[in-house]
Design a protein around this motif. Structure first.
Motif, mmCIF file in Angstrom:
data_model
loop_
_atom_site.group_PDB
_atom_site.id
_atom_site.type_symbol
_atom_site.label_atom_id
_atom_site.label_comp_id
_atom_site.label_asym_id
_atom_site.label_seq_id
_atom_site.Cartn_x
_atom_site.Cartn_y
_atom_site.Cartn_z
ATOM 1 N N ALA A 165 2.385 3.047 -12.862
ATOM 2 C CA ALA A 165 3.109 2.140 -13.613
ATOM 3 C C ALA A 165 4.169 1.448 -13.354
ATOM 4 O O ALA A 165 4.782 0.272 -12.416
ATOM 5 C CB ALA A 165 3.888 2.731 -14.993
ATOM 6 N N GLN A 166 4.886 2.727 -12.380
ATOM 7 C CA GLN A 166 6.238 2.249 -10.648
ATOM 8 C C GLN A 166 5.164 1.325 -10.108
ATOM 9 O O GLN A 166 6.187 0.852 -10.031
ATOM 10 C CB GLN A 166 6.603 3.589 -10.419
ATOM 11 C CG GLN A 166 8.149 3.545 -9.628
ATOM 12 C CD GLN A 166 8.134 4.524 -9.195
ATOM 13 O OE1 GLN A 166 7.254 5.647 -9.116
ATOM 14 N NE2 GLN A 166 9.483 4.463 -9.196
ATOM 15 N N ALA A 167 3.920 1.727 -9.243
ATOM 16 C CA ALA A 167 3.895 0.915 -8.564
ATOM 17 C C ALA A 167 3.635 -0.526 -8.641
ATOM 18 O O ALA A 167 4.440 -1.074 -8.264
ATOM 19 C CB ALA A 167 1.926 1.253 -8.330
ATOM 20 N N GLN A 226 0.774 -1.386 0.016
ATOM 21 C CA GLN A 226 -0.539 -0.003 -0.163
ATOM 22 C C GLN A 226 1.007 1.507 0.082
ATOM 23 O O GLN A 226 0.860 2.219 -0.818
ATOM 24 C CB GLN A 226 -0.791 -0.410 1.307
ATOM 25 C CG GLN A 226 -2.419 0.774 1.142
ATOM 26 C CD GLN A 226 -2.761 1.270 0.256
ATOM 27 O OE1 GLN A 226 -2.633 0.527 -0.753
ATOM 28 N NE2 GLN A 226 -2.865 2.448 -0.021
ATOM 29 N N ARG A 227 2.062 1.062 0.439
ATOM 30 C CA ARG A 227 2.727 2.049 0.703
ATOM 31 C C ARG A 227 3.712 2.555 -0.441
ATOM 32 O O ARG A 227 3.589 3.776 -1.258
ATOM 33 C CB ARG A 227 3.739 2.081 2.100
ATOM 34 C CG ARG A 227 3.267 2.539 3.594
ATOM 35 C CD ARG A 227 4.822 2.683 4.460
ATOM 36 N NE ARG A 227 5.169 1.320 3.974
ATOM 37 C CZ ARG A 227 5.555 0.443 4.780
ATOM 38 N NH1 ARG A 227 4.353 0.319 5.958
ATOM 39 N NH2 ARG A 227 6.302 -0.878 4.841
ATOM 40 N N VAL A 228 3.922 1.944 -1.423
ATOM 41 C CA VAL A 228 4.697 1.558 -2.259
ATOM 42 C C VAL A 228 3.341 2.045 -3.221
ATOM 43 O O VAL A 228 4.102 2.592 -4.329
ATOM 44 C CB VAL A 228 4.868 0.033 -3.010
ATOM 45 C CG1 VAL A 228 5.419 0.452 -4.693
ATOM 46 C CG2 VAL A 228 6.257 -0.159 -2.354
ATOM 47 N N ARG A 229 2.205 1.609 -3.475
ATOM 48 C CA ARG A 229 1.163 2.413 -4.359
ATOM 49 C C ARG A 229 0.921 3.714 -4.497
ATOM 50 O O ARG A 229 1.061 4.852 -5.190
ATOM 51 C CB ARG A 229 0.255 1.838 -4.189
ATOM 52 C CG ARG A 229 -0.352 0.284 -5.038
ATOM 53 C CD ARG A 229 -1.725 -0.230 -4.676
ATOM 54 N NE ARG A 229 -2.071 -0.745 -3.650
ATOM 55 C CZ ARG A 229 -1.473 -1.615 -3.247
ATOM 56 N NH1 ARG A 229 -1.308 -2.799 -3.433
ATOM 57 N NH2 ARG A 229 -2.434 -2.036 -2.056
ATOM 58 N N GLU A 230 0.845 4.581 -2.632
ATOM 59 C CA GLU A 230 0.846 6.005 -2.693
ATOM 60 C C GLU A 230 1.948 6.754 -3.135
ATOM 61 O O GLU A 230 2.130 8.278 -3.104
ATOM 62 C CB GLU A 230 0.209 5.627 -1.205
ATOM 63 C CG GLU A 230 -0.238 4.937 -0.370
ATOM 64 C CD GLU A 230 -0.880 4.964 0.945
ATOM 65 O OE1 GLU A 230 -0.097 5.588 1.805
ATOM 66 O OE2 GLU A 230 -2.220 4.292 1.048
ATOM 67 N N GLN A 231 3.295 6.042 -2.734
ATOM 68 C CA GLN A 231 4.597 6.400 -3.361
ATOM 69 C C GLN A 231 4.732 6.998 -4.194
ATOM 70 O O GLN A 231 6.092 7.609 -4.790
ATOM 71 C CB GLN A 231 5.626 6.509 -1.681
ATOM 72 C CG GLN A 231 5.457 6.706 -0.721
ATOM 73 C CD GLN A 231 5.382 6.088 0.534
ATOM 74 O OE1 GLN A 231 7.105 5.815 0.102
ATOM 75 N NE2 GLN A 231 5.924 6.226 1.876
ATOM 76 N N GLY A 267 8.401 -6.711 -7.943
ATOM 77 C CA GLY A 267 9.238 -6.465 -7.334
ATOM 78 C C GLY A 267 9.437 -7.731 -5.838
ATOM 79 O O GLY A 267 9.645 -8.035 -5.406
ATOM 80 N N LEU A 268 8.573 -6.744 -5.478
ATOM 81 C CA LEU A 268 7.851 -7.447 -3.636
ATOM 82 C C LEU A 268 7.242 -8.087 -3.434
ATOM 83 O O LEU A 268 7.675 -9.288 -2.504
ATOM 84 C CB LEU A 268 7.142 -5.825 -3.448
ATOM 85 C CG LEU A 268 8.017 -4.551 -3.549
ATOM 86 C CD1 LEU A 268 6.775 -3.808 -2.506
ATOM 87 C CD2 LEU A 268 9.342 -4.827 -2.087
#
Length: 132
Positions: free
Chosen positions: A69-71, A59-64, A77-78
């Motif tokens: 596409a980057q998310a 969730q943090r990755v999606r928000e940041q 990868g995670l």
């Protein structure tokens, strides 16, 4: 008997990390059966916390992320890294418990304890990633 003491000690240590539960199977571990129940409880708790830590990181990755596409790329990868880590954890714990008779209660308790420890460590690591 040495294994029992080790399991009881791990149960007490892991039980303290389990959170603010009212009562757990790790309270007053005096018998082998109680140590086995404590180890199983600790594994379940650690795996639940690991799932929560991974979900929160995703969730943090999606928000940041700078873009969807980057998310998506980072989340893939995670997920891949988590799958590889799980395979390594399971292989390490299999090796670590190889002295126990497979399928025995002592083996299951030792495996549960190993998996709980590794999962707790991984949860802490995942929680440290992508902090604002």
């Amino acid at each position: 008997m040495k294994a029992m003491l080790w399991l009881a000690l791990m149960g007490v240590m892991m039980g303290a990390q389990a959170g603010e539960e009212d009562s757990t199977p790790c309270d007053n571990v005096d018998t082998d059966q109680q140590a086995y129940a404590c180890a199983a409880f600790n594994r379940q708790t650690a795996e639940r916390e690991l799932k929560t830590a991974l979900d929160e990181l995703l969730q943090r990755v999606r928000e940041q992320a700078a873009s969807p596409a980057q998310a998506s790329e980072l989340n893939a990868g995670l997920q891949s890294a988590q799958t590889l880590w799980t395979q390594l954890r399971d292989a390490d714990c299999k090796l670590e418990t190889s002295r126990q008779a497979p399928g025995s209660k002592a083996f299951v308790a030792a495996l549960d304890t190993c998996l709980a420890q590794r999962s707790d460590d991984r949860s802490e690591y995942l929680q440290s990633l992508a902090q604002p």
